[in-house]
Design an enzyme around this catalytic site. Structure first.
Site, PDB file in Angstrom:
ATOM      1  N   GLU A  19      21.989 -25.128   9.843  1.00  0.00           N
ATOM      2  CA  GLU A  19      21.843 -23.967   8.965  1.00  0.00           C
ATOM      3  C   GLU A  19      22.268 -22.658   9.632  1.00  0.00           C
ATOM      4  OE1 GLU A  19      18.409 -24.045   6.052  1.00  0.00           O
ATOM      5  OE2 GLU A  19      17.627 -25.363   7.617  1.00  0.00           O
ATOM      6  N   SER A 147      18.027 -26.392   3.474  1.00  0.00           N
ATOM      7  CA  SER A 147      19.190 -26.055   2.645  1.00  0.00           C
ATOM      8  C   SER A 147      19.791 -27.264   1.934  1.00  0.00           C
ATOM      9  CB  SER A 147      20.276 -25.363   3.488  1.00  0.00           C
ATOM     10  OG  SER A 147      19.832 -24.099   3.909  1.00  0.00           O
ATOM     11  N   TYR A 213      24.516 -22.018  -2.342  1.00  0.00           N
ATOM     12  CA  TYR A 213      25.289 -21.025  -1.601  1.00  0.00           C
ATOM     13  C   TYR A 213      26.723 -20.806  -2.100  1.00  0.00           C
ATOM     14  CZ  TYR A 213      21.431 -21.846   1.594  1.00  0.00           C
ATOM     15  OH  TYR A 213      20.184 -21.976   2.131  1.00  0.00           O
ATOM     16  N   ARG A 252       7.821 -20.026   1.212  1.00  0.00           N
ATOM     17  CA  ARG A 252       8.201 -20.426  -0.137  1.00  0.00           C
ATOM     18  C   ARG A 252       7.808 -21.877  -0.352  1.00  0.00           C
ATOM     19  NH1 ARG A 252      13.897 -20.662  -0.221  1.00  0.00           N
ATOM     20  NH2 ARG A 252      13.708 -22.819  -0.874  1.00  0.00           N
ATOM     21  N   ASP A 254       8.481 -25.136  -2.941  1.00  0.00           N
ATOM     22  CA  ASP A 254       9.345 -25.664  -3.990  1.00  0.00           C
ATOM     23  C   ASP A 254       8.606 -26.745  -4.775  1.00  0.00           C
ATOM     24  OD1 ASP A 254      11.321 -23.977  -3.063  1.00  0.00           O
ATOM     25  OD2 ASP A 254      12.250 -25.504  -1.795  1.00  0.00           O
ATOM     26  N   GLU A 268       8.372 -29.339  -1.143  1.00  0.00           N
ATOM     27  CA  GLU A 268       8.394 -28.971   0.275  1.00  0.00           C
ATOM     28  C   GLU A 268       7.997 -27.521   0.479  1.00  0.00           C
ATOM     29  OE1 GLU A 268      12.882 -28.312   1.519  1.00  0.00           O
ATOM     30  OE2 GLU A 268      12.696 -30.154   0.355  1.00  0.00           O
ATOM     31  N   ASN A 270       8.722 -24.010   2.896  1.00  0.00           N
ATOM     32  CA  ASN A 270       9.752 -23.352   3.699  1.00  0.00           C
ATOM     33  C   ASN A 270       9.110 -22.141   4.367  1.00  0.00           C
ATOM     34  OD1 ASN A 270      12.025 -21.889   4.622  1.00  0.00           O
ATOM     35  ND2 ASN A 270      13.299 -22.773   3.027  1.00  0.00           N
ATOM     36  N   GLY A 274      15.649 -18.119   3.159  1.00  0.00           N
ATOM     37  CA  GLY A 274      16.807 -17.243   3.204  1.00  0.00           C
ATOM     38  C   GLY A 274      16.423 -15.808   2.897  1.00  0.00           C
TER      39      GLY A 274
END
Length: 310
Positions: A19, A147, A213, A252, A254, A268, A270, A274
């Site tokens: 990443e 990612s 992205y 974060r 998800d 998951e 994070n 980003g």
């Protein structure tokens, strides 16, 4: 000291994980925002000898804009603790746990939180029995990548084995998770507050690296389309999932919502999401009236020395 009392800020970016390009984008965005806000800030591209780089650098506090292994898994956090430097985000244990999708699921399951059924794969697996267990509809993931790198959706024993071999290029630990059909959401957390949820819509099979992205047709629904009651339920689930892992500062979660039952399923966590102007956490923060620069400064204000807590 700067106007906000933060002192000299080091933005840590780059790293050596898959990443790295994303991290450089995040780090540069954070660096520019702090610079424009009049902060005393320096950028450090972590490459190779991170301990030597950080030991030789002069800074009072670190903003971790590293993604993936080496920067999001507790290792750089441990270095900063030994240097007695405050840093953004979760501590060593929570960072390591959240980076490991398999162990994250085990902890959520033990806490009674909803997360899709999953199997840890190896080259001795009974591929047919495994795909049957997962309902002939699963997603294969490297356990310690972010990612969506190395991920593939599968429907057959043959696809499962091939996708395991593909994901194994990125991580020695690979899992297959039962597919949940429905809407995908992400919930940003800052401090002890869950920000407005964002619904993710993509023309791809799932929200993969390209959808994140590169694609121009990915949609981010904010407001997310849920009723106020359902969104509150989602936010509370995300906060609980975050806290159970020991996460703090920001991050974060998800989540998928089953299209038939309406139930939520945790995917998951994070701990270093980003951080560009187009990223999900800044997007959610902006919906609450917080600018990108204000968000970055607030995340730094949540940072604290850890080693001295013992």
């Amino acid at each position: 000291m700067s106007a906000t009392g933060l002192g000299k800020i080091a933005v840590l970016m780059g790293g050596n994980s898959a990443e790295r390009p994303v991290s450089l984008n995040s780090g540069n965005a954070v660096f520019q925002a702090l610079k424009q806000a009049g902060q005393d800030v320096t950028a450090i591209d972590i490459q190779g000898h991170a301990i030597a780089q950080l030991t030789g650098a002069e800074f009072d506090i670190a903003f971790i804009a590293l993604h993936g292994r080496g920067g999001e898994d507790g290792t750089i956090q441990g270095v900063l603790e030994w240097l007695d430097k405050p840093y953004t985000g979760s501590g060593v244990m929570a960072s390591a746990l959240a980076m490991d999708k398999w162990r994250t699921k085990l902890i959520w399951q033990a806490a009674g939180l909803p997360t899709p059924k999953a199997v840890l794969l190896n080259d001795q697996c009974d591929w047919q029995a495994t795909i049957e267990l997962l309902g002939h509809n699963a997603i294969v993931k490297p356990a310690r990548e972010g990612s969506s790198i190395g991920m593939r959706r599968v429907h057959s024993a043959e696809e499962l084995q091939q996708s395991f071999e593909f994901a194994s290029q990125y991580d020695a630990m690979v899992l297959a998770e039962q597919w949940v059909s429905g809407a995908e959401f992400t919930v940003a957390i800052v401090g002890d507050e869950a920000l407005p949820a964002i619904q993710l819509k993509t023309s791809h099979e799932f929200y993969d690296y390209d959808a994140k992205y590169q694609a121009n047709d990915t949609q981010y629904l904010l407001p997310c389309g849920l009723s106020a009651e359902k969104e509150s339920e989602l936010q509370q689930l995300a906060l609980t999932a975050f806290e159970v892992l020991g996460c703090e500062g920001w991050g974060r979660i998800d989540v998928m919502q089953d299209g038939e039952s309406g139930n939520f399923w945790l995917l998951e966590a994070n701990t270093s999401p980003g951080m560009t102007d187009h990223s999900l956490v800044p997007m959610a923060a902006n919906a609450t009236g917080l600018s990108f620069a204000e968000l970055v400064i607030q995340l730094l204000q949540h940072a604290k020395p850890r080693m001295s807590e013992a």
